[in-house]
Design a protein around this motif. Structure first.
Motif, PDB file in Angstrom:
ATOM      1  N   GLU A  97      47.560  64.301  24.264  1.00  0.00           N
ATOM      2  CA  GLU A  97      46.277  63.825  24.132  1.00  0.00           C
ATOM      3  C   GLU A  97      46.388  65.109  24.056  1.00  0.00           C
TER       4      GLU A  97
ATOM      5  N   MET B  39      42.785  68.126  24.742  1.00  0.00           N
ATOM      6  CA  MET B  39      41.619  67.893  25.001  1.00  0.00           C
ATOM      7  C   MET B  39      41.029  69.927  25.682  1.00  0.00           C
TER       8      MET B  39
ATOM      9  N   LEU C 246      37.329  67.452  31.603  1.00  0.00           N
ATOM     10  CA  LEU C 246      38.180  67.574  30.054  1.00  0.00           C
ATOM     11  C   LEU C 246      37.771  66.323  29.375  1.00  0.00           C
TER      12      LEU C 246
ATOM     13  N   SER D 144      39.598  60.872  19.269  1.00  0.00           N
ATOM     14  CA  SER D 144      39.816  59.308  19.460  1.00  0.00           C
ATOM     15  C   SER D 144      40.463  59.180  20.181  1.00  0.00           C
ATOM     16  N   PRO D 145      39.965  58.043  21.377  1.00  0.00           N
ATOM     17  CA  PRO D 145      38.740  57.508  21.938  1.00  0.00           C
ATOM     18  C   PRO D 145      37.742  58.983  22.634  1.00  0.00           C
TER      19      PRO D 145
ATOM     20  N   ARG E 154      36.287  61.066  25.061  1.00  0.00           N
ATOM     21  CA  ARG E 154      35.791  60.920  26.268  1.00  0.00           C
ATOM     22  C   ARG E 154      35.269  62.170  27.399  1.00  0.00           C
TER      23      ARG E 154
ATOM     24  N   VAL F  47      36.171  63.493  31.332  1.00  0.00           N
ATOM     25  CA  VAL F  47      36.824  62.924  32.262  1.00  0.00           C
ATOM     26  C   VAL F  47      36.087  64.144  33.103  1.00  0.00           C
TER      27      VAL F  47
ATOM     28  N   CYS G  13      35.140  59.117  34.134  1.00  0.00           N
ATOM     29  CA  CYS G  13      35.196  59.189  32.374  1.00  0.00           C
ATOM     30  C   CYS G  13      34.320  58.719  31.686  1.00  0.00           C
TER      31      CYS G  13
ATOM     32  N   TYR H  38      32.946  57.318  28.665  1.00  0.00           N
ATOM     33  CA  TYR H  38      33.760  57.127  27.233  1.00  0.00           C
ATOM     34  C   TYR H  38      32.231  57.102  25.869  1.00  0.00           C
TER      35      TYR H  38
ATOM     36  N   GLN I  72      30.479  53.816  27.312  1.00  0.00           N
ATOM     37  CA  GLN I  72      31.375  52.779  29.238  1.00  0.00           C
ATOM     38  C   GLN I  72      31.586  54.518  29.881  1.00  0.00           C
TER      39      GLN I  72
ATOM     40  N   VAL J  34      33.677  55.098  33.454  1.00  0.00           N
ATOM     41  CA  VAL J  34      34.317  54.482  34.582  1.00  0.00           C
ATOM     42  C   VAL J  34      34.075  55.615  35.484  1.00  0.00           C
TER      43      VAL J  34
ATOM     44  N   PHE K  22      44.499  58.948  34.173  1.00  0.00           N
ATOM     45  CA  PHE K  22      44.246  57.424  33.168  1.00  0.00           C
ATOM     46  C   PHE K  22      43.215  57.788  31.786  1.00  0.00           C
ATOM     47  N   PRO K  23      42.471  59.166  32.331  1.00  0.00           N
ATOM     48  CA  PRO K  23      41.444  59.466  31.001  1.00  0.00           C
ATOM     49  C   PRO K  23      42.004  59.809  30.828  1.00  0.00           C
ATOM     50  N   VAL K  24      43.338  60.830  31.105  1.00  0.00           N
ATOM     51  CA  VAL K  24      44.009  61.555  30.051  1.00  0.00           C
ATOM     52  C   VAL K  24      44.333  60.453  28.862  1.00  0.00           C
TER      53      VAL K  24
ATOM     54  N   SER L 216      44.399  57.903  26.593  1.00  0.00           N
ATOM     55  CA  SER L 216      43.394  57.215  25.772  1.00  0.00           C
ATOM     56  C   SER L 216      43.923  55.843  25.559  1.00  0.00           C
TER      57      SER L 216
ATOM     58  N   VAL M 233      40.130  51.681  27.636  1.00  0.00           N
ATOM     59  CA  VAL M 233      39.208  51.265  26.910  1.00  0.00           C
ATOM     60  C   VAL M 233      40.343  50.150  25.661  1.00  0.00           C
ATOM     61  N   GLN M 234      41.169  50.415  25.273  1.00  0.00           N
ATOM     62  CA  GLN M 234      42.031  49.794  24.643  1.00  0.00           C
ATOM     63  C   GLN M 234      42.544  48.245  24.931  1.00  0.00           C
TER      64      GLN M 234
END
Lengths: 314, 167
Positions: free
Chosen positions: A53, A55, A70, A75-76, A78, A80, A89, A91, A96, A98, B147-149, B151, B155-156
């Motif tokens: 990832e 970011m 971050l 994709s997806p 988001r 954070v 977080c 999205y 969404q 969280v 967890f937000p890092v 992907s 959401v998946q």
């Protein structure tokens, strides 16, 4: 003219000595402070759980409160954010949001112990060579466990800003399990935060709250007989899982580098037992009477097994 | 000696070698892998000089084809029968088909409870694995600030998450 030259030389040598003579623990202390009070941003690449990832990362320190953001580049999509210990977080595609609270985590980049001097029996902090990371000279610090109950890691520290530029966590076979790396880093004008501001910020208050939560564990029906030395109880909370809506009691223990979660929930129709692994995270589940216990953390297999086998009911 | 063989290979590629010499050379090529590689290289150069496009094959290309052919199953296809036998053959085939259908139906009926049980077990195992994955995902989410890092969490759907190795 000669006087100015000598003065500059002496200042430069004092400054150089200041860093070249640092031992591993002092490097960690400096990084801890720099991570907290510096304002900086850059692009970070995370290689976690077998996923890559990239970011954008922003860090700000204002009025004794840390703020991190971050933003995903892929994709997806988001974003954070962490405001002190509150993480949210968002999205963008699904709108969404969280939200979670995680008092132990003080950085999206790397978790370091607040008091590395307390871990002298568990880790060796070795100052290794220097390398370039993101076109910046970096000091390598090897964090080597003295037992087989935790992972080894390396930290590349920007010698100019004392911020971490790269982190690698290694498995028992020496292969990298997890990597975090800045590909570019911009350090903004240095903060004038006093030492008092650094140390009197939210962390200490959180720590006190966590101690209170940890005390609640002593009054619960669960007992933890074995856990690795250097680990401390951080918090004990009753959590409702986001998807399943199950109520789970969650105990978190940590040595500052790695944390281990112990989950207690009522045994369902299908109980889970045994070991599982995902990247650097291992978990061990077992059933005690009507209770499903799962121990999970970024530690070796034997550690989760040790902790899980040390769980009993009062 | 080897230089001479290389020269002959070049002539062979250019189709300038007489039959006897070509045969003897090809026998040597069969024995010596070095000559095989050389021949392929010469053929490639010749091809490149003659045409703009070339197709590069591995040294063991021919050998692999040979092995593939060797491993091909052998089909014992029925030979063509004279026209007057057709009637008898069709009758026999029809009778066999009826017998086969009867035998298969009986076998299927006999096996049915067992195969359904197999499917049920498989479905149960899949369901259990999915439940385990969901639980693992939730625990990981509660444990890990990263967890937000990552992907694939949050959401998946969890088939993507199910990349853990069960031990």
């Amino acid at each position: 003219m000669r006087f100015i030259f000598i003065l500059l030389l002496s200042i430069a040598s004092t400054y150089a000595d200041d860093k070249t003579n640092l031992n591993g623990q002092q490097w960690l202390d400096k990084v801890n402070d720099a991570m907290k009070i510096s304002n900086y941003h850059g692009t970070v690449v995370f290689l976690k759980h077998g996923q890559l990832e990239a970011m954008n990362y922003h860090h700000r320190f204002e009025d004794g409160v840390e703020y991190e953001r971050l933003t995903s580049l892929n994709s997806p999509l988001r974003e954070v954010t962490r405001n002190s210990s509150e993480i949210s977080c968002f999205y963008k595609e699904t709108q969404q949001k969280v939200e979670t609270k995680h008092p132990i985590d003080r950085s999206f980049i790397v978790n370091l112990p607040l008091h590395p001097e307390r871990l002298q029996d568990q880790y060796l902090f070795a100052v290794a060579g220097q390398e370039m990371v993101a076109m910046r000279p970096a000091q390598i610090l090897a964090i080597l466990p003295k037992d087989d109950l935790r992972h080894a890691r390396k930290l590349w520290i920007d010698t100019a800003s004392l911020l971490p530029l790269k982190v690698e966590v290694y498995g028992p076979d020496g292969k990298a399990l997890e990597q975090v790396l800045f590909t570019d880093l911009t350090v903004e004008k240095s903060n004038t935060g006093s030492d008092a501001a650094i140390h009197n910020s939210a962390d200490e208050n959180q720590l006190n709250q966590n101690v209170l939560q940890a005390e609640a564990f002593e009054k619960s029906r669960f007992e933890l007989k074995n856990w690795p030395p250097g680990f401390e109880k951080i918090f004990f909370i009753r959590n409702t899982m986001q998807q399943s809506k199950k109520t789970v009691d969650h105990l978190l223990i940590s040595d500052g580098f790695s944390s281990i979660s112990v989950y207690f929930e009522a045994k369902g129709e299908k109980s889970v037992e045994g070991l599982r692994a995902l990247g650097p995270v291992n978990s061990y589940s077992r059933v005690i009477d009507d209770l499903q216990v799962t121990v999970l953390g970024e530690v070796p297999v034997q550690t989760v097994e040790l902790v899980a086998k040390g769980v009993s009911l009062r | 000696m080897q230089a001479k063989k290389h020269e002959k290979l070049s002539l062979l590629v250019d189709d300038q070698l007489d039959k006897a010499q070509a045969l003897s050379l090809l026998k040597s090529v069969q024995r010596e892998p070095e000559l095989q590689a050389k021949l392929q290289r010469y053929a490639l150069i010749s091809q490149a000089l003659k045409a703009e496009k070339t197709l590069v094959a591995n040294v063991d290309f021919a050998e692999r084809i040979k092995l593939e052919l060797k491993s091909e199953p052998v089909y014992f296809l029925p030979q063509k029968k004279p026209a007057d036998n057709i009637k008898k053959v069709s009758l026999a085939v029809a009778a066999s088909a009826v017998l086969a259908v009867v035998w298969l139906s009986a076998a299927q009926l006999k096996d049915q409870p067992e195969s359904t049980a197999g499917i049920n077990t498989l479905a149960q195992n899949t369901l259990q694995a999915e439940q385990m994955n969901a639980q693992f995902k939730e625990y990981l989410q509660a444990h890990d600030n990263a967890f937000p890092v990552n992907s694939n969490v949050g959401v998946q759907s969890y088939p993507r998450m199910a990349s853990y190795q069960s031990k």
